[in-house]
Motif scaffolding. Structure first.
Motif, PDB file in Angstrom:
ATOM      1  N   ALA A   1     -10.507 -15.967   6.638  1.00 50.34           N
ATOM      2  CA  ALA A   1      -9.727 -17.006   5.958  1.00 50.34           C
ATOM      3  C   ALA A   1     -10.570 -17.828   4.992  1.00 50.34           C
ATOM      4  CB  ALA A   1      -9.079 -17.934   6.992  1.00 50.34           C
ATOM      5  N   GLY A   2     -11.613 -17.223   4.447  1.00 52.80           N
ATOM      6  CA  GLY A   2     -12.433 -17.928   3.467  1.00 52.80           C
ATOM      7  C   GLY A   2     -11.642 -18.261   2.213  1.00 52.80           C
ATOM      8  N   LEU A   3     -11.956 -19.387   1.595  1.00 57.92           N
ATOM      9  CA  LEU A   3     -11.211 -19.825   0.414  1.00 57.92           C
ATOM     10  C   LEU A   3     -11.946 -19.564  -0.891  1.00 57.92           C
ATOM     11  CD1 LEU A   3      -9.813 -23.250   1.711  1.00 57.92           C
ATOM     12  CD2 LEU A   3      -8.740 -20.980   1.773  1.00 57.92           C
TER      13      LEU A   3
ATOM     14  N   ALA B   1      -2.060 -15.904   0.493  1.00 55.25           N
ATOM     15  CA  ALA B   1      -1.730 -17.316   0.735  1.00 55.25           C
ATOM     16  C   ALA B   1      -0.284 -17.646   0.386  1.00 55.25           C
ATOM     17  CB  ALA B   1      -2.689 -18.220  -0.037  1.00 55.25           C
ATOM     18  N   HIS B   2       0.159 -17.266  -0.797  1.00 47.89           N
ATOM     19  CA  HIS B   2       1.528 -17.593  -1.213  1.00 47.89           C
ATOM     20  C   HIS B   2       2.556 -16.869  -0.338  1.00 47.89           C
ATOM     21  CE1 HIS B   2       0.332 -19.895  -4.702  1.00 47.89           C
ATOM     22  NE2 HIS B   2      -0.484 -18.913  -5.080  1.00 47.89           N
TER      23      HIS B   2
ATOM     24  N   ASP C   1       2.913  -6.833   0.669  1.00 49.37           N
ATOM     25  CA  ASP C   1       1.577  -6.563   1.177  1.00 49.37           C
ATOM     26  C   ASP C   1       1.301  -7.327   2.473  1.00 49.37           C
ATOM     27  OD1 ASP C   1       1.093  -4.912  -0.967  1.00 49.37           O
ATOM     28  OD2 ASP C   1      -0.007  -6.417  -2.120  1.00 49.37           O
ATOM     29  N   LEU C   2       1.875  -8.514   2.614  1.00 51.27           N
ATOM     30  CA  LEU C   2       1.667  -9.280   3.841  1.00 51.27           C
ATOM     31  C   LEU C   2       2.295  -8.570   5.037  1.00 51.27           C
ATOM     32  CD1 LEU C   2       0.749 -11.750   5.418  1.00 51.27           C
ATOM     33  CD2 LEU C   2       2.862 -12.902   4.722  1.00 51.27           C
ATOM     34  N   SER C   3       3.485  -8.045   4.860  1.00 53.83           N
ATOM     35  CA  SER C   3       4.142  -7.302   5.931  1.00 53.83           C
ATOM     36  C   SER C   3       3.311  -6.091   6.336  1.00 53.83           C
ATOM     37  CB  SER C   3       5.540  -6.864   5.483  1.00 53.83           C
ATOM     38  OG  SER C   3       6.188  -6.132   6.501  1.00 53.83           O
TER      39      SER C   3
ATOM     40  N   SER D   1      -1.637 -21.045   9.532  1.00 53.40           N
ATOM     41  CA  SER D   1      -0.342 -20.597   9.003  1.00 53.40           C
ATOM     42  C   SER D   1      -0.160 -19.102   9.219  1.00 53.40           C
ATOM     43  CB  SER D   1      -0.239 -20.929   7.511  1.00 53.40           C
ATOM     44  OG  SER D   1      -0.260 -22.328   7.306  1.00 53.40           O
ATOM     45  N   PHE D   2      -1.244 -18.342   9.061  1.00 50.75           N
ATOM     46  CA  PHE D   2      -1.160 -16.898   9.306  1.00 50.75           C
ATOM     47  C   PHE D   2      -0.851 -16.635  10.777  1.00 50.75           C
ATOM     48  CE2 PHE D   2      -3.316 -12.914  10.535  1.00 50.75           C
ATOM     49  CZ  PHE D   2      -2.614 -12.020   9.735  1.00 50.75           C
ATOM     50  N   VAL D   3      -1.534 -17.324  11.655  1.00 48.87           N
ATOM     51  CA  VAL D   3      -1.286 -17.142  13.092  1.00 48.87           C
ATOM     52  C   VAL D   3       0.155 -17.524  13.433  1.00 48.87           C
ATOM     53  CG1 VAL D   3      -1.928 -17.926  15.404  1.00 48.87           C
ATOM     54  CG2 VAL D   3      -3.699 -17.439  13.715  1.00 48.87           C
ATOM     55  N   ASP D   4       0.691 -18.536  12.754  1.00 49.65           N
ATOM     56  CA  ASP D   4       2.048 -18.998  13.034  1.00 49.65           C
ATOM     57  C   ASP D   4       3.119 -17.956  12.711  1.00 49.65           C
ATOM     58  OD1 ASP D   4       1.275 -21.426  14.053  1.00 49.65           O
ATOM     59  OD2 ASP D   4       1.582 -22.539  12.197  1.00 49.65           O
TER      60      ASP D   4
END
Length: 210
Positions: free
Chosen positions: A12-14, A53-54, A68-70, A99-102
Motif C-alpha cells: 500500500a505504498g503511496l 485507489a480510485h 482490474d480490482l475485481s 479501505s482495501f481490507v474493507d
C-alpha cells in the motif's frame, strides 16, 4: 512432494519508488527462495494498491469491485499464501490499506497464511503491527504468522537494530511463511459451474420428457 504454489503480495505504498513496496519485494524474495529450496515452484503475483485507489473507493461506494480490482481480488482469494505490507500513518495502517481490507469478502482469507509487514519513520511505531494490523487479519480468520516485519528508515541504511538487523528478520519471516505454505494443500480455484448438473444427469432424471 513438490508442487506449484501461488504467492500474492499486497503493498500500500503511496510513492514511487516506495519503501513499502521494497519491503514487500524483499519478503517475497525470501519466501520464494525458501519454497524453491524445499522443491516447490512458485508463481508470484503483486497487487499494488496505489494503482487501484480510485476503484477501491468506487467499490466501497457501490459494494461491487470491477475491472482490474475485481481480478486482483480473485487473485488474492486463490492464493496459497500472502504478504501484506502497509506504511504506518499516525501509528496505524494507511487509509488506502484499510479501505482495501474493507472490500474483501469476509470469509475469503479464512485459513490463508499471511505475513504482515509495515514501514515507518522510527522503530517506536513497530508496535502497530501487533495492536493494529494483526487484529485486522485475525478478524478475517487468516492464518497470521506470529512474526511480522517492520522496517524503519534507518533499517534500509543498515543503521537500525544491529542485534536483529532487517535482512535477518526478512529471511526468517520468509522461511516461516514458506513453511506454512508448504504444509498447506495447494489452493484450487472454485469452479463457478461446479454445482450445475450435467446434461447426462438431466436426461437420467427424465429431463428429456415433454
Amino acid at each position: 512432494m513438490s508442487s506449484d504454489r501461488t504467492l500474492v503480495t499486497v503493498s500500500a505504498g503511496l510513492s514511487v519508488p516506495s519503501s513499502t513496496r521494497l519491503l514487500a519485494d524483499r519478503l517475497t524474495e525470501a519466501t520464494v527462495e525458501a519454497l524453491e529450496t524445499a522443491g516447490h515452484t512458485v508463481t508470484v503475483k503483486a497487487i499494488e494498491l496505489r494503482g487501484h485507489a480510485h476503484a477501491i473507493v468506487d467499490a466501497m461506494l457501490t459494494g461491487f469491485p470491477t475491472g482490474d480490482l475485481s481480478a486482483a481480488l480473485d487473485t488474492l482469494y486463490a492464493a496459497d499464501g500472502a504478504i501484506a505490507v502497509t506504511p504506518l500513518f499516525t501509528t496505524t495502517y494507511s487509509g488506502l490499506f484499510k479501505s482495501f481490507v474493507d472490500i474483501l469478502d469476509k470469509d475469503a482469507l479464512r485459513g490463508l497464511p499471511v505475513l504482515l509487514g509495515a514501514t515507518g519513520g522510527t522503530a517506536r511505531h513497530s508496535l502497530a503491527l501487533d495492536y493494529s494490523l494483526r487484529p485486522l487479519f485475525t478478524y478475517l480468520h487468516a492464518d497470521v504468522l506470529p512474526m511480522a516485519v517492520f522496517a524503519a528508515t534507518d533499517d534500509w541504511a543498515g543503521a537500525g537494530d544491529q542485534v536483529n538487523p532487517l535482512p535477518a528478520r526478512i529471511t526468517r519471516a520468509g522461511a516461516d511463511l514458506a513453511a506454512r505454505i508448504a504444509a498447506r494443500e495447494p489452493a484450487t480455484p472454485a469452479d463457478p459451474f461446479g454445482s450445475t448438473p450435467s446434461f447426462a444427469d438431466l436426461l437420467a432424471r427424465g429431463g428429456h420428457s415433454a
